[in-house]
Design a protein around this motif. Sequence first.
Motif, mmCIF file in Angstrom:
data_model
loop_
_atom_site.group_PDB
_atom_site.id
_atom_site.type_symbol
_atom_site.label_atom_id
_atom_site.label_comp_id
_atom_site.label_asym_id
_atom_site.label_seq_id
_atom_site.Cartn_x
_atom_site.Cartn_y
_atom_site.Cartn_z
ATOM 1 N N TYR A 1 0.944 -1.130 -0.042
ATOM 2 C CA TYR A 1 -0.002 -0.105 -0.116
ATOM 3 C C TYR A 1 0.961 1.097 0.000
ATOM 4 O O TYR A 1 1.755 1.510 0.929
ATOM 5 N N GLY A 2 0.801 2.095 -1.061
ATOM 6 C CA GLY A 2 1.606 3.067 -1.086
ATOM 7 C C GLY A 2 0.680 4.559 -1.189
ATOM 8 O O GLY A 2 -0.462 4.692 -1.202
ATOM 9 N N TYR A 3 1.553 5.570 -0.954
ATOM 10 C CA TYR A 3 1.102 6.901 -0.901
ATOM 11 C C TYR A 3 1.981 7.919 -1.633
ATOM 12 O O TYR A 3 3.197 7.946 -1.364
ATOM 13 N N VAL A 4 1.123 8.890 -2.276
ATOM 14 C CA VAL A 4 1.959 10.136 -2.868
ATOM 15 C C VAL A 4 1.145 11.356 -2.618
ATOM 16 O O VAL A 4 -0.049 11.191 -2.589
ATOM 17 N N LEU A 5 1.706 12.274 -2.310
ATOM 18 C CA LEU A 5 0.990 13.748 -2.225
ATOM 19 C C LEU A 5 1.042 14.265 -3.236
ATOM 20 O O LEU A 5 2.105 14.940 -3.820
ATOM 21 N N VAL A 6 -0.181 14.432 -4.059
ATOM 22 C CA VAL A 6 -0.227 15.365 -5.211
ATOM 23 C C VAL A 6 -0.390 16.798 -4.788
ATOM 24 O O VAL A 6 0.184 17.380 -5.596
ATOM 25 N N ALA A 7 -1.264 17.010 -4.026
ATOM 26 C CA ALA A 7 -1.532 18.709 -3.746
ATOM 27 C C ALA A 7 -1.992 18.903 -2.212
ATOM 28 O O ALA A 7 -2.628 17.957 -1.619
ATOM 29 N N ASP A 8 -1.373 19.559 -1.439
ATOM 30 C CA ASP A 8 -1.519 20.217 -0.066
ATOM 31 C C ASP A 8 -2.251 21.607 -0.470
ATOM 32 O O ASP A 8 -2.452 22.194 -1.441
ATOM 33 N N GLU A 9 -2.609 22.006 0.814
ATOM 34 C CA GLU A 9 -3.164 23.382 0.892
ATOM 35 C C GLU A 9 -2.235 24.668 0.223
ATOM 36 O O GLU A 9 -3.061 25.622 -0.163
ATOM 37 N N ASN A 10 -0.932 24.312 -0.260
ATOM 38 C CA ASN A 10 -0.219 25.198 -0.536
ATOM 39 C C ASN A 10 0.010 25.026 -2.082
ATOM 40 O O ASN A 10 0.918 25.681 -2.937
ATOM 41 N N TYR B 1 5.279 -13.274 -1.148
ATOM 42 C CA TYR B 1 4.650 -11.587 -1.386
ATOM 43 C C TYR B 1 4.885 -11.077 -3.016
ATOM 44 O O TYR B 1 4.386 -9.967 -3.284
ATOM 45 N N LYS B 2 5.444 -11.957 -3.749
ATOM 46 C CA LYS B 2 5.609 -11.573 -5.102
ATOM 47 C C LYS B 2 4.205 -11.467 -5.829
ATOM 48 O O LYS B 2 4.149 -10.364 -6.745
ATOM 49 N N GLU B 3 3.423 -11.910 -5.666
ATOM 50 C CA GLU B 3 1.885 -11.864 -6.260
ATOM 51 C C GLU B 3 1.231 -10.852 -5.515
ATOM 52 O O GLU B 3 -0.122 -10.714 -5.888
ATOM 53 N N ALA B 4 1.688 -10.254 -4.354
ATOM 54 C CA ALA B 4 0.873 -9.395 -3.602
ATOM 55 C C ALA B 4 0.208 -8.183 -4.456
ATOM 56 O O ALA B 4 1.179 -7.441 -5.365
ATOM 57 N N PRO B 5 -1.081 -7.756 -4.356
ATOM 58 C CA PRO B 5 -1.528 -6.457 -5.302
ATOM 59 C C PRO B 5 -0.834 -5.080 -4.631
ATOM 60 O O PRO B 5 -0.445 -5.108 -3.402
ATOM 61 N N VAL B 6 -0.759 -4.252 -5.472
ATOM 62 C CA VAL B 6 -0.319 -2.876 -5.011
ATOM 63 C C VAL B 6 -1.529 -2.023 -5.200
ATOM 64 O O VAL B 6 -2.013 -1.815 -6.445
ATOM 65 N N TYR B 7 -1.570 -1.146 -4.086
ATOM 66 C CA TYR B 7 -2.562 0.089 -4.181
ATOM 67 C C TYR B 7 -1.656 1.293 -3.712
ATOM 68 O O TYR B 7 -0.984 1.362 -2.864
ATOM 69 N N ILE B 8 -2.099 2.360 -4.541
ATOM 70 C CA ILE B 8 -1.383 3.500 -4.442
ATOM 71 C C ILE B 8 -2.447 4.563 -4.155
ATOM 72 O O ILE B 8 -3.440 4.936 -4.919
ATOM 73 N N GLN B 9 -2.202 5.326 -2.972
ATOM 74 C CA GLN B 9 -3.290 6.319 -2.469
ATOM 75 C C GLN B 9 -2.688 7.695 -2.873
ATOM 76 O O GLN B 9 -1.496 8.032 -2.568
ATOM 77 N N PHE B 10 -3.486 8.442 -3.717
ATOM 78 C CA PHE B 10 -3.153 9.740 -4.115
ATOM 79 C C PHE B 10 -3.698 10.682 -3.405
ATOM 80 O O PHE B 10 -4.868 10.690 -3.332
ATOM 81 N N GLU B 11 -2.988 11.492 -2.663
ATOM 82 C CA GLU B 11 -3.435 12.357 -1.591
ATOM 83 C C GLU B 11 -3.664 13.571 -2.170
ATOM 84 O O GLU B 11 -2.519 14.218 -2.885
ATOM 85 N N SER B 12 -4.574 14.495 -2.130
ATOM 86 C CA SER B 12 -4.656 15.662 -2.672
ATOM 87 C C SER B 12 -5.880 16.638 -2.073
ATOM 88 O O SER B 12 -7.111 15.824 -1.493
ATOM 89 N N VAL B 13 -5.809 17.884 -1.814
ATOM 90 C CA VAL B 13 -6.877 18.482 -1.425
ATOM 91 C C VAL B 13 -8.020 18.742 -2.362
ATOM 92 O O VAL B 13 -8.996 19.197 -2.290
#
Length: 149
Positions: A73-82, A120-132
């Motif tokens: 499970y992954g996370y990226v910050l697309v946009a914050d309040e700035n 673990y090789k067949e584990a699914p990947v999900y990425i959370q795109f975080e944004s305001v």
Amino acid sequence: MKMLDPKKLFVQYRPNAAPTDPKSPRRYTLTHSDTTAQLFLVVGPEFAHDTANPMRDEVYAEWKTFNREKVLYGYVLVADENTTESVARQRNEIFLRELPRVLEAFRYGDRYFFDAHPEYKEAPVYIQFESVYPEFRQLKPYGPISKYV
């Protein structure tokens, strides 16, 4: 999208993490250099927030269990309040374009872990795109980590 160049990937294991263990908690932090195109992967029991850069373009991921299934499970910050909406749109496009290479860096950089724990090789990947901005806030499936070899 450019594929991963293993010569430009540098992996660091933090204390209490080794190439094959522990399985949990096991967290990844990926940063990069715009000038050298080098990638820096830190593997440890905690995220390596000390490696974050002012652009906030690092990618974080960790192993979680959902319904008794291992998930990266992954996370990226697309946009914050700035962040303006136009910059958010550009960052979103960059993350979408570069995430397959990032996942390849996780898979290749921690290959000894995957060799020691093939389940673990067949584990699914999900990425959370975080944004305001709601249009960029999403959870995206990326398939099994094994496809990023």
